[in-house]
Write a protein that holds these residues in place. Structure first.
Motif, short mmCIF file in Angstrom:
data_model
loop_
_atom_site.label_atom_id
_atom_site.label_comp_id
_atom_site.label_asym_id
_atom_site.label_seq_id
_atom_site.Cartn_x
_atom_site.Cartn_y
_atom_site.Cartn_z
N PRO A 10 11.29 78.86 -13.26
CA PRO A 10 12.69 78.62 -12.88
C PRO A 10 13.19 77.23 -13.28
N VAL A 11 12.32 76.24 -13.21
CA VAL A 11 12.69 74.88 -13.59
C VAL A 11 13.02 74.81 -15.07
N VAL A 12 12.17 75.42 -15.87
CA VAL A 12 12.35 75.42 -17.33
C VAL A 12 13.60 76.21 -17.71
N VAL A 13 13.79 77.37 -17.10
CA VAL A 13 14.96 78.21 -17.39
C VAL A 13 16.25 77.47 -17.01
N ASP A 14 16.25 76.76 -15.90
CA ASP A 14 17.44 75.99 -15.48
C ASP A 14 17.83 74.94 -16.52
N LEU A 15 16.88 74.52 -17.33
CA LEU A 15 17.16 73.54 -18.40
C LEU A 15 17.56 74.22 -19.71
N GLY A 26 -9.64 72.21 -19.88
CA GLY A 26 -10.61 71.26 -19.33
C GLY A 26 -10.90 71.54 -17.87
N GLN A 27 -11.73 70.65 -17.28
CA GLN A 27 -12.15 70.81 -15.89
C GLN A 27 -12.17 69.47 -15.19
N ALA A 28 -12.24 69.55 -13.88
CA ALA A 28 -12.36 68.39 -13.00
C ALA A 28 -11.32 67.33 -13.33
N LYS A 29 -11.76 66.07 -13.48
CA LYS A 29 -10.82 64.96 -13.71
C LYS A 29 -10.18 64.99 -15.09
N HIS A 30 -10.66 65.85 -15.96
CA HIS A 30 -10.19 65.88 -17.34
C HIS A 30 -9.29 67.08 -17.63
N ARG A 31 -8.66 67.62 -16.58
CA ARG A 31 -7.78 68.78 -16.76
C ARG A 31 -6.46 68.35 -17.39
N ARG A 32 -5.97 69.23 -18.27
CA ARG A 32 -4.63 69.06 -18.84
C ARG A 32 -3.85 70.34 -18.57
N LEU A 33 -2.65 70.19 -18.07
CA LEU A 33 -1.75 71.31 -17.90
C LEU A 33 -0.78 71.25 -19.07
N VAL A 34 -0.90 72.20 -19.99
CA VAL A 34 -0.09 72.21 -21.21
C VAL A 34 0.95 73.32 -21.09
N ILE A 35 2.21 72.92 -21.15
CA ILE A 35 3.33 73.84 -21.02
C ILE A 35 4.11 73.83 -22.33
N ALA A 36 4.23 74.99 -22.96
CA ALA A 36 4.99 75.11 -24.21
C ALA A 36 6.35 75.73 -23.90
N VAL A 37 7.40 75.12 -24.44
CA VAL A 37 8.77 75.59 -24.24
C VAL A 37 9.45 75.75 -25.60
N ASP A 38 10.54 76.50 -25.61
CA ASP A 38 11.30 76.71 -26.84
C ASP A 38 12.72 77.09 -26.48
N ARG A 53 9.90 65.73 -16.72
CA ARG A 53 10.29 65.16 -15.43
C ARG A 53 10.52 66.24 -14.38
N ALA A 54 11.23 67.30 -14.75
CA ALA A 54 11.55 68.37 -13.81
C ALA A 54 10.30 69.12 -13.37
N VAL A 55 9.43 69.44 -14.32
CA VAL A 55 8.19 70.17 -13.99
C VAL A 55 7.29 69.28 -13.15
N SER A 56 7.19 68.01 -13.48
CA SER A 56 6.36 67.09 -12.72
C SER A 56 6.84 67.02 -11.27
N ALA A 57 8.14 66.96 -11.06
CA ALA A 57 8.69 66.88 -9.71
C ALA A 57 8.36 68.14 -8.90
N VAL A 58 8.52 69.32 -9.51
CA VAL A 58 8.26 70.55 -8.78
C VAL A 58 6.76 70.72 -8.51
N LEU A 59 5.92 70.28 -9.41
CA LEU A 59 4.48 70.35 -9.18
C LEU A 59 4.04 69.36 -8.10
N ASP A 60 4.63 68.17 -8.10
CA ASP A 60 4.31 67.18 -7.07
C ASP A 60 4.69 67.69 -5.68
N ALA A 61 5.75 68.49 -5.60
CA ALA A 61 6.22 69.02 -4.31
C ALA A 61 5.42 70.25 -3.86
#
Length: 149
Positions: A10-15, A26-38, A53-61
Motif C-alpha cells: 500500500p505504501v508503494v502503490v500510494d507513491l 542473508g541471515q542474522a545481522k547481515h540481512r538485506r530487505l530488497v524491494i524492487a519497484v517500477d 523513506r516511506a517503506v522505512s517508516a512503515v516498517l519501523d512502525a
C-alpha cells in the motif's frame, strides 16, 4: 502475498509505483530487505528516495522485520529481470528481447504491441502474436548499438 508484502504494497502503490518484488537476502545481522519497484516511464532517484523513506517508516512502525538489524534497499526493477507481467511487455515496447517458448523454441525479436493476453514480437518488421502462456522466459537484451532483427 506475504505479510511483509501486505505491509509494503500500500505504501508503494500510494507513491504511484508497482511493487515488483520483496526479498530478504542473508541471515542474522547481515540481512538485506530488497524491494524492487517500477512504473510507466521508469523510476528515478527521487522516486526511489521517497519509497525508501516511506517503506522505512512503515516498517519501523511494525514488527514485520523483528528485532534483528537489517539493511533496507529499494531499487528499480532492473533490465535483467525476466518479463513476467503484461505491464513489463508494455514498458519495454520496441526493445530487443530473448524469448524461450514453452516448447523450447528460442526467439529474438523486438517487442511490438501488447495487451493483457499476449504480445506481438517483430522479426524483420513482421509481427507474430504470442500468448503469454506460451512464453516460458523472456529477458531484455541491453543494446549498445541498435540492430534490426
Amino acid at each position: 502475498m506475504s505479510d511483509l508484502e501486505s505491509i509494503i504494497a500500500p505504501v508503494v502503490v500510494d507513491l504511484g509505483l508497482d511493487l515488483e518484488s520483496v526479498e530478504i537476502i542473508g541471515q542474522a545481522k547481515h540481512r538485506r530487505l530488497v524491494i524492487a519497484v517500477d512504473r510507466d516511464g521508469g523510476v528515478g532517484i527521487d522516486a526511489i528516495t521517497q519509497a525508501t523513506r516511506a517503506v522505512s517508516a512503515v516498517l519501523d512502525a511494525s514488527d514485520a522485520m523483528g528485532e534483528t538489524p537489517y539493511t533496507l534497499e529499494v531499487t528499480s526493477r532492473g533490465a535483467d529481470r525476466p518479463l513476467t507481467a503484461p505491464r513489463h511487455w508494455r514498458r519495454n515496447h520496441d526493445r530487443l528481447v530473448h524469448v524461450t517458448m514453452a516448447d523450447g523454441t528460442k526467439v529474438t525479436a523486438r517487442i511490438g504491441d501488447s495487451d493483457e493476453d499476449g504480445v506481438d514480437l517483430l522479426r524483420g518488421g513482421v509481427p507474430t502474436r504470442y500468448a503469454y502462456g506460451d512464453i516460458e522466459r523472456a529477458v531484455i537484451e541491453i543494446e549498445l548499438n541498435r540492430k534490426d532483427v
